[in-house]
Design a protein around this motif. Structure first.
Motif, PDB file in Angstrom:
ATOM      1  N   ASP A 137     -24.146 -90.361  58.616  1.00 32.18           N
ATOM      2  CA  ASP A 137     -24.602 -89.095  58.017  1.00 32.18           C
ATOM      3  C   ASP A 137     -24.214 -87.874  58.827  1.00 32.18           C
ATOM      4  OD1 ASP A 137     -26.318 -90.244  55.823  1.00 32.18           O
ATOM      5  OD2 ASP A 137     -27.290 -91.144  57.544  1.00 32.18           O
ATOM      6  N   GLN A 139     -22.034 -85.537  57.852  1.00 26.66           N
ATOM      7  CA  GLN A 139     -21.887 -84.383  56.960  1.00 26.66           C
ATOM      8  C   GLN A 139     -23.041 -84.365  55.971  1.00 26.66           C
ATOM      9  OE1 GLN A 139     -19.377 -82.156  57.163  1.00 26.66           O
ATOM     10  NE2 GLN A 139     -18.598 -83.275  58.922  1.00 26.66           N
ATOM     11  N   PRO A 140     -23.475 -83.180  55.574  1.00 27.74           N
ATOM     12  CA  PRO A 140     -24.512 -83.135  54.550  1.00 27.74           C
ATOM     13  C   PRO A 140     -24.000 -83.798  53.276  1.00 27.74           C
ATOM     14  CG  PRO A 140     -23.767 -80.923  55.119  1.00 27.74           C
ATOM     15  CD  PRO A 140     -23.141 -81.854  56.075  1.00 27.74           C
ATOM     16  N   PRO A 141     -24.775 -84.691  52.687  1.00 28.47           N
ATOM     17  CA  PRO A 141     -24.308 -85.406  51.512  1.00 28.47           C
ATOM     18  C   PRO A 141     -24.234 -84.506  50.284  1.00 28.47           C
ATOM     19  CG  PRO A 141     -26.577 -85.958  51.986  1.00 28.47           C
ATOM     20  CD  PRO A 141     -26.129 -85.082  53.090  1.00 28.47           C
ATOM     21  N   LYS A 142     -23.121 -84.572  49.575  1.00 22.97           N
ATOM     22  CA  LYS A 142     -22.969 -83.760  48.360  1.00 22.97           C
ATOM     23  C   LYS A 142     -23.230 -84.622  47.140  1.00 22.97           C
ATOM     24  CE  LYS A 142     -21.162 -79.551  49.350  1.00 22.97           C
ATOM     25  NZ  LYS A 142     -20.636 -79.630  50.706  1.00 22.97           N
ATOM     26  N   SER A 143     -22.730 -85.860  47.178  1.00 16.20           N
ATOM     27  CA  SER A 143     -22.989 -86.744  46.055  1.00 16.20           C
ATOM     28  C   SER A 143     -23.034 -88.162  46.590  1.00 16.20           C
ATOM     29  CB  SER A 143     -21.895 -86.622  45.006  1.00 16.20           C
ATOM     30  OG  SER A 143     -20.669 -86.978  45.589  1.00 16.20           O
ATOM     31  N   LEU A 144     -23.564 -89.041  45.772  1.00 15.78           N
ATOM     32  CA  LEU A 144     -23.783 -90.397  46.220  1.00 15.78           C
ATOM     33  C   LEU A 144     -22.461 -91.145  46.362  1.00 15.78           C
ATOM     34  CD1 LEU A 144     -26.329 -91.627  46.965  1.00 15.78           C
ATOM     35  CD2 LEU A 144     -26.649 -92.431  44.655  1.00 15.78           C
ATOM     36  N   ARG A 177     -20.814 -93.167  49.404  1.00 18.14           N
ATOM     37  CA  ARG A 177     -20.454 -92.400  50.580  1.00 18.14           C
ATOM     38  C   ARG A 177     -20.944 -93.050  51.874  1.00 18.14           C
ATOM     39  NH1 ARG A 177     -22.850 -89.509  53.707  1.00 18.14           N
ATOM     40  NH2 ARG A 177     -24.742 -89.820  52.506  1.00 18.14           N
TER      41      ARG A 177
ATOM     42  N   CYS B  82     -30.428 -93.499  41.337  1.00 18.18           N
ATOM     43  CA  CYS B  82     -29.392 -92.620  41.864  1.00 18.18           C
ATOM     44  C   CYS B  82     -30.025 -91.391  42.509  1.00 18.18           C
ATOM     45  CB  CYS B  82     -28.481 -92.166  40.744  1.00 18.18           C
ATOM     46  SG  CYS B  82     -27.051 -93.189  40.584  1.00 18.18           S
ATOM     47  N   MET B  86     -29.998 -90.434  46.478  1.00 14.81           N
ATOM     48  CA  MET B  86     -29.458 -89.145  46.918  1.00 14.81           C
ATOM     49  C   MET B  86     -30.478 -88.446  47.809  1.00 14.81           C
ATOM     50  SD  MET B  86     -26.702 -87.601  46.396  1.00 14.81           S
ATOM     51  CE  MET B  86     -26.356 -86.272  47.517  1.00 14.81           C
ATOM     52  N   ASP B  89     -30.643 -90.078  51.117  1.00 18.75           N
ATOM     53  CA  ASP B  89     -29.496 -89.692  51.925  1.00 18.75           C
ATOM     54  C   ASP B  89     -29.699 -88.318  52.548  1.00 18.75           C
ATOM     55  OD1 ASP B  89     -28.109 -91.927  51.637  1.00 18.75           O
ATOM     56  OD2 ASP B  89     -26.446 -91.103  50.478  1.00 18.75           O
ATOM     57  N   ARG B  90     -30.244 -87.426  51.749  1.00 13.39           N
ATOM     58  CA  ARG B  90     -30.434 -86.062  52.252  1.00 13.39           C
ATOM     59  C   ARG B  90     -31.462 -86.037  53.369  1.00 13.39           C
ATOM     60  NH1 ARG B  90     -30.034 -83.405  46.494  1.00 13.39           N
ATOM     61  NH2 ARG B  90     -27.849 -82.787  46.591  1.00 13.39           N
ATOM     62  N   ARG B  92     -32.258 -88.458  55.277  1.00 10.61           N
ATOM     63  CA  ARG B  92     -31.720 -89.102  56.461  1.00 10.61           C
ATOM     64  C   ARG B  92     -30.743 -88.188  57.187  1.00 10.61           C
ATOM     65  NH1 ARG B  92     -29.251 -93.575  54.541  1.00 10.61           N
ATOM     66  NH2 ARG B  92     -31.170 -94.615  53.957  1.00 10.61           N
ATOM     67  N   PHE B  93     -30.000 -87.418  56.413  1.00 12.71           N
ATOM     68  CA  PHE B  93     -29.065 -86.494  57.061  1.00 12.71           C
ATOM     69  C   PHE B  93     -29.807 -85.471  57.910  1.00 12.71           C
ATOM     70  CE2 PHE B  93     -27.320 -82.203  56.948  1.00 12.71           C
ATOM     71  CZ  PHE B  93     -26.242 -82.403  57.776  1.00 12.71           C
ATOM     72  N   SER B  96     -31.158 -87.172  61.045  1.00 13.11           N
ATOM     73  CA  SER B  96     -30.106 -87.510  62.007  1.00 13.11           C
ATOM     74  C   SER B  96     -29.556 -86.259  62.654  1.00 13.11           C
ATOM     75  CB  SER B  96     -28.940 -88.222  61.332  1.00 13.11           C
ATOM     76  OG  SER B  96     -29.369 -89.333  60.652  1.00 13.11           O
ATOM     77  N   ARG B 100     -29.476 -85.415  66.497  1.00 11.58           N
ATOM     78  CA  ARG B 100     -28.154 -85.231  67.109  1.00 11.58           C
ATOM     79  C   ARG B 100     -28.066 -83.928  67.867  1.00 11.58           C
ATOM     80  NH1 ARG B 100     -25.454 -87.670  62.729  1.00 11.58           N
ATOM     81  NH2 ARG B 100     -25.541 -85.727  61.571  1.00 11.58           N
TER      82      ARG B 100
END
Lengths: 194, 229
Positions: A137, A139-144, A177, B82, B86, B89-90, B92-93, B96, B100
């Motif tokens: 992770d 980069q900030p996620p833009k899409s799955l 991703r 989905c 998403m 993921d966000r 977790r970003f 992290s 970091r």
């Protein structure tokens, strides 16, 4: 000129573009250390002469001492800066460095790298209960899912839901991703943006 | 994102069993995340290491785990999955990235922060989380060892003291930061009184934005009267 060798080391650092490691310049370092040694001996001799009653040596001693300090500082900077570059590479390439980079490192640097690897792993494992891989992770996620193109033949790759796909050069895939992020960093895949 | 979080929690009828735990904290998932986001932004824009928010990190980690487990239970081809993934993921970003950034700061100024840690009294909160402290110590000693092996021990004896050579670098506390005001705060001293000029103070009103030197307002950031942006 005094300390010119040490200055060369520094110049070497700033010449190298970021993200690359120049070969470890052992030769130059040894010369700097030799110069320091002879400067130091000279100084000691002059100091004992002064104690014995001779005059007019003091400014010489001071100049030499300044040169010694400068040498020390340059040398440490050189070593420390290299460690910082190696650190960055850990984040970029993961725990195994490519051979061509390894080749430019000295023995101690390799063992430092391994130690750094270890402490990072210990730290990442200790976050929360189950640990968290901080090198994911980035980069900030833009899409799955993202579209990726293979840059080289990588072979089979199993996705999370159990499908096996073959990564062949110039093929394009639509993948999760989170799954292919590390492959992108290793240069196997390329993120296609259009 | 937070409203989505709440909404999807409700309509998918997944039983989030950390509710009981959250009562103790008196915070909902969304609120914890908002706190993490604030901590993340502050950490990102402040030149120095801020206090470790160990509790928030742990809470979010638990949250992630529960969400992951719930996702496994759901049907595969659900559209909601989905969105949930998403979301995950966000989160977790952000987490992290937050950790970091902290690690980066610790690595750059290890000796400086370890020094602060050593002078800390019991009343003050530690800058490090226990894991980070362990990492910092290990990191510091590994660099020391490396420099000693390669250079220091070959030098004439009077030059052999390392004397926090690395700690020569300190974070630049005088740099300028952007900030938003969370609470009205009156007469914050910006410039100390000198012989030529008097003391300079600023009144902060809620929702104002400023660009200001970091040093004078650092205590307001840690008490969350300000947020860096």
């Amino acid at each position: 000129m005094l300390a010119s060798k040490a200055f060369e080391l520094i110049k070497e650092l700033s010449r190298g573009n970021s993200g690359s490691l120049s070969p470890y310049n052992e030769d130059c370092i040894r010369q700097v250390l030799d110069e320091m040694k002879s400067l130091y001996e000279q100084n000691q001799k002059d100091v004992s002469d002064t104690v014995a009653g001779e005059t007019g040596l003091f400014s010489g001693v001071q100049v030499r001492h300044a040169a010694l300090e400068r040498n020390k500082r340059c040398l440490l900077t050189y070593l420390y800066k290299r460690l910082q570059i190696i650190q960055e590479m850990r984040w970029e390439f993961g725990s195994v460095l490519p051979m061509d980079i390894r080749y430019n490192m000295c023995e101690q640097e390799i063992s430092w790298f391994n130690r750094y690897n270890k402490m990072l792993a210990v730290y990442m494992r200790s976050i929360g209960d189950s640990g968290l891989d901080l090198t994911q992770d980035m980069q900030p996620p833009k899409s799955l899912y993202i579209e990726v193109r293979c840059l080289k033949d990588h072979g089979e790759f199993e996705t999370q839901d159990g499908n096996i796909i073959v990564l062949k050069r110039n093929n394009q895939h639509f993948l999760l991703r989170s799954e292919c992020e590390h492959l992108i960093r290793q240069g196997v895949l390329e993120h296609v943006t259009n | 994102m937070n409203s989505l979080n709440q909404q999807s929690f409700n309509d998918s009828n997944v039983d989030y069993d950390e509710d009981s735990e959250e009562e103790a904290e008196a915070l909902t998932a969304a609120e914890v995340f908002a706190k993490l986001e604030e901590a993340w932004l502050n950490e990102k824009f402040s030149p120095e290491l801020l206090e470790a928010k160990t509790e928030i990190v742990e809470c979010i980690m638990d949250q992630i785990k529960v969400m992951e487990e719930n996702l496994l239970k759901c049907k595969k081809d659900d559209m909601k999955i989905c969105i949930h993934k998403m979301e995950l993921d966000r989160i977790r970003f952000v987490l992290s990235s937050y950790l970091r950034i902290r690690l980066q700061k610790i690595q750059n100024y290890t000796a400086y922060y370890l020094n602060i840690e050593n002078q800390r009294t019991d009343k003050q909160a530690s800058l490090f989380s226990p894991e980070e402290l362990k990492f910092a110590k290990e990191f510091h000693s590994s660099i020391d060892k490396h420099l000693t092996e390669l250079a220091m021990q070959h030098m004439p004896s009077i030059l052999q003291n390392l004397n926090d050579n690395l700690s020569g670098n300190k974070p630049d506390l005088d740099c300028y930061v952007f900030l938003r005001v969370n609470e009205d705060t009156d007469s914050v001293v910006i410039d100390e009184e000198t012989t030529e000029t008097g003391e300079e103070t600023v009144d902060f009103q809620k929702d104002e934005q400023h660009i200001i030197r970091y040093q004078p307002i650092r205590h307001l950031v840690s008490s969350s009267q300000l947020t860096l942006i």
